[in-house]
Scaffold this motif. Sequence first.
Motif, PDB file in Angstrom:
ATOM      1  N   THR A 177      -9.733  23.552 -17.165  1.00  0.00           N
ATOM      2  CA  THR A 177     -10.236  24.787 -16.555  1.00  0.00           C
ATOM      3  C   THR A 177      -9.813  24.858 -15.089  1.00  0.00           C
ATOM      4  OG1 THR A 177     -12.120  24.697 -18.042  1.00  0.00           O
ATOM      5  CG2 THR A 177     -12.344  26.137 -16.132  1.00  0.00           C
ATOM      6  N   LEU A 178      -9.963  23.728 -14.376  1.00  0.00           N
ATOM      7  CA  LEU A 178      -9.557  23.708 -12.959  1.00  0.00           C
ATOM      8  C   LEU A 178      -8.067  23.991 -12.805  1.00  0.00           C
ATOM      9  CD1 LEU A 178     -11.454  20.544 -11.604  1.00  0.00           C
ATOM     10  CD2 LEU A 178     -11.749  22.891 -10.806  1.00  0.00           C
ATOM     11  N   LEU A 179      -7.282  23.502 -13.763  1.00  0.00           N
ATOM     12  CA  LEU A 179      -5.825  23.689 -13.694  1.00  0.00           C
ATOM     13  C   LEU A 179      -5.391  25.052 -14.234  1.00  0.00           C
ATOM     14  CD1 LEU A 179      -4.656  20.178 -15.023  1.00  0.00           C
ATOM     15  CD2 LEU A 179      -4.556  20.981 -12.659  1.00  0.00           C
TER      16      LEU A 179
ATOM     17  N   GLU B  20       0.841  -1.205   0.000  1.00  0.00           N
ATOM     18  CA  GLU B  20       0.000   0.000   0.000  1.00  0.00           C
ATOM     19  C   GLU B  20       0.870   1.247   0.000  1.00  0.00           C
ATOM     20  OE1 GLU B  20      -2.957   0.073   3.039  1.00  0.00           O
ATOM     21  OE2 GLU B  20      -3.668  -1.955   2.554  1.00  0.00           O
ATOM     22  N   PHE B  21       0.398   2.295  -0.642  1.00  0.00           N
ATOM     23  CA  PHE B  21       1.138   3.554  -0.651  1.00  0.00           C
ATOM     24  C   PHE B  21       0.173   4.705  -0.941  1.00  0.00           C
ATOM     25  CE2 PHE B  21       1.162   1.576  -4.763  1.00  0.00           C
ATOM     26  CZ  PHE B  21       1.029   2.596  -5.699  1.00  0.00           C
ATOM     27  N   SER B  22       0.660   5.951  -0.743  1.00  0.00           N
ATOM     28  CA  SER B  22      -0.190   7.120  -1.006  1.00  0.00           C
ATOM     29  C   SER B  22       0.213   7.775  -2.311  1.00  0.00           C
ATOM     30  CB  SER B  22      -0.059   8.150   0.117  1.00  0.00           C
ATOM     31  OG  SER B  22      -0.616   7.631   1.288  1.00  0.00           O
ATOM     32  N   PHE B  23      -0.774   8.314  -3.003  1.00  0.00           N
ATOM     33  CA  PHE B  23      -0.512   9.000  -4.275  1.00  0.00           C
ATOM     34  C   PHE B  23      -1.055  10.411  -4.162  1.00  0.00           C
ATOM     35  CE2 PHE B  23      -1.031  10.354  -8.567  1.00  0.00           C
ATOM     36  CZ  PHE B  23      -0.071   9.673  -9.308  1.00  0.00           C
ATOM     37  N   GLU B  24      -0.161  11.390  -4.314  1.00  0.00           N
ATOM     38  CA  GLU B  24      -0.538  12.798  -4.163  1.00  0.00           C
ATOM     39  C   GLU B  24      -1.087  13.322  -5.483  1.00  0.00           C
ATOM     40  OE1 GLU B  24       1.984  16.438  -2.620  1.00  0.00           O
ATOM     41  OE2 GLU B  24       2.950  14.509  -2.171  1.00  0.00           O
ATOM     42  N   ALA B  25      -2.302  13.862  -5.468  1.00  0.00           N
ATOM     43  CA  ALA B  25      -2.848  14.438  -6.705  1.00  0.00           C
ATOM     44  C   ALA B  25      -3.740  15.618  -6.341  1.00  0.00           C
ATOM     45  CB  ALA B  25      -3.641  13.393  -7.470  1.00  0.00           C
ATOM     46  N   ASP B  26      -3.706  16.665  -7.177  1.00  0.00           N
ATOM     47  CA  ASP B  26      -4.545  17.847  -6.918  1.00  0.00           C
ATOM     48  C   ASP B  26      -5.970  17.594  -7.386  1.00  0.00           C
ATOM     49  OD1 ASP B  26      -2.305  19.177  -6.031  1.00  0.00           O
ATOM     50  OD2 ASP B  26      -1.769  19.837  -8.060  1.00  0.00           O
TER      51      ASP B  26
ATOM     52  N   GLY C  87      -8.026  20.170  -3.004  1.00  0.00           N
ATOM     53  CA  GLY C  87      -8.125  19.609  -4.355  1.00  0.00           C
ATOM     54  C   GLY C  87      -9.561  19.295  -4.720  1.00  0.00           C
ATOM     55  N   THR C  88      -9.742  18.697  -5.881  1.00  0.00           N
ATOM     56  CA  THR C  88     -11.095  18.450  -6.398  1.00  0.00           C
ATOM     57  C   THR C  88     -11.267  16.977  -6.747  1.00  0.00           C
ATOM     58  OG1 THR C  88     -11.006  20.653  -7.379  1.00  0.00           O
ATOM     59  CG2 THR C  88     -12.744  19.199  -8.168  1.00  0.00           C
ATOM     60  N   LEU C  89     -12.451  16.489  -6.435  1.00  0.00           N
ATOM     61  CA  LEU C  89     -12.815  15.124  -6.832  1.00  0.00           C
ATOM     62  C   LEU C  89     -13.915  15.228  -7.882  1.00  0.00           C
ATOM     63  CD1 LEU C  89     -12.951  11.976  -6.429  1.00  0.00           C
ATOM     64  CD2 LEU C  89     -14.642  12.423  -4.642  1.00  0.00           C
TER      65      LEU C  89
END
Length: 554
Positions: free
Chosen positions: A392-394, A213-219, A366-368
């Motif tokens: 647009t979000l970026l 298991e690991f974490s993934f950073e995303a905006d 961030g946005t989902l």
Amino acid sequence: MLIIGAGINGIATFRDLAMQGVDVAIIDKGDYVSGASSASSHMIHGGVRYLENGEFRLVKESVEERNSLLKIAPHYVKPLKTTIPIYSTFSGVLSAPMRFLTHRQGAAQERGALLIKIGMMLYDSFSRDGGAVPRHEFLGRKASLRLLPRLNPGLKYTATYYDASMHDPERLALDVLADGLAAGAHARSANYIEAIGMDAAGVRLRNAVTGAEFSFEADIVVNTSGPWTDLTNTALGQTSTYMGGTKGSHIVLDNRELLAATGGREIFFEHKDGRIVLIFPLAGRVLIGTTDLEHDMTQPARCTEAEVDYFFDLVKHVFPDVAVDRSQIVFRFAGVRPLPRHDDEAPGFVSRDYRIESRPLGARPGTLLSLVGGKWTTFRALAEHLSGDILTLLGRTRVVSTAGLPIGGGRNFPATDAARRVWIAANGDEVGASRADQLLTRYGTRAVDVIDFITAEPDAALEHHADYSRREIEFLAATESVVHLTDLVLRRTSMAFRGELSLALLEELAGVLAPVLGWDSARRVLEVDLAVGVLSDLNGVDLSGVGEASASLA
Ligand SMILES: Cc1cc2nc3c(=O)[nH]c(=O)nc-3n(C[C@H](O)[C@H](O)[C@H](O)COP(=O)(O)OP(=O)(O)OC[C@H]3O[C@@H](n4cnc5c(N)ncnc54)[C@H](O)[C@@H]3O)c2cc1C
């Protein structure tokens, strides 16, 4: 950016974003294209029947995308002649506008000739600019039976129109993925990685093979997990009730009489319960589908015996004197349509259109975004829409449009017989003309890479499947993220779909994959056993003699 779910909609969004230079990764908890995208009726269609639900936007977009896919993916998307047998003249003419006005379905009522004629005319009008397929044609009883003599003689008319089919959806999706990956190192993908949670460090991911298991950073996180969208949101700590998918099953029959009876056309019609069903010649087999049943997404989807009875009943309705039985079924499959939640609509009439839901990520800034709905047919347009929202979000602008851009092996695909002969002459020196032709059909112009690979070292046909060679299988293993034997037989090739598998072939394939994927003998045994289990459980393929396989490999 992280895209969760590598069905056709996630993959197409990945391709679009990768081409804009966005730093993007896509993952899937299973293999690529193993969800709803592997369970379709193989139609790239405008959805003539959505007209009676008043879904004009969707039909127009679908017809435009169909016409475009015939051009940008001509290696997998082909025109499909479709015939509707009609048994009455007026039925449904009143109920269809009522349904359009009230968005509710009344009692099932057979669609009559007049309603179908109106639909066909509208449909043609959406196709006007493309000119990609011929216009519809109405025939009376006598002329219809002259063309298709095995049809039920009780019919009054037939309507024939054109849509498109994809003979290998899994390979088409893999081509879309390959295009995205080819955009550069900023675009990455992984199968067998599941999104299981979210915390301040990012989305928690689990490797389904190793358990790591690991974490993934995303905006921005995009949930394109199709019918699992609510389950994925719940795992991310973001409960949603967007989805209300229904299960649909298909069977694939090896029945030459039925194949001949279709006259090479898809027979599309209304069964007794008002459902639109199909009998469809594909790859030398006959595809029959489908159903529309409520389903619990925590459970796998299977084609049940009751559904098989339903399919046999519908064949009898259309081709009353063609005998079908269970011994002719070579493959079954089922999947769940990622439909929006529906409360009072009958499943067959729930909108097939899509929408995008947005909310804050929650555990971190961030946005989902969650995709709700989305057919195969509209994947390119949907991806353009979804990636437009993301750009647009970026705060970025689009640099490339995917409209009209060839997909994978559709690039420079020889569209005419003459062009095909030229291509084969140019690429068949070492493998021979018929093998070059076969590889062109299988991979489009990406066959050039396959030919380069298979001719680099000595090659030999598989002992248990002469249409494939050892080097070709090694190529797929080395370049297409094969993790399990099932990935190869279900999605990198159509061996399972066509009913071409045997235990001996599975063993042989495991032997070819082993050195490429670093499998020891125990893993080979495990993979064969796993494939036998999956094929039996989910696809009704009985490859008896499991014990023998394990013994001979051990
Ligand atoms: C019976 C049937 C017939 C159909 N016929 C047609 C047709 O003829 N023409 C047409 O245009 N459309 C058709 N459709 C619709 C079409 O197949 C689907 O709408 C489309 O494939 C949906 O693609 P998707 O990418 O949104 O979802 P999917 O293909 O389901 O992809 C979602 C992916 O998300 C993954 N996933 C889920 N949860 C997680 C998680 N937590 N972490 C990581 N990954 C996760 C899944 O493994 C899956 O691969 C049909 C659908 C069905 C079921």
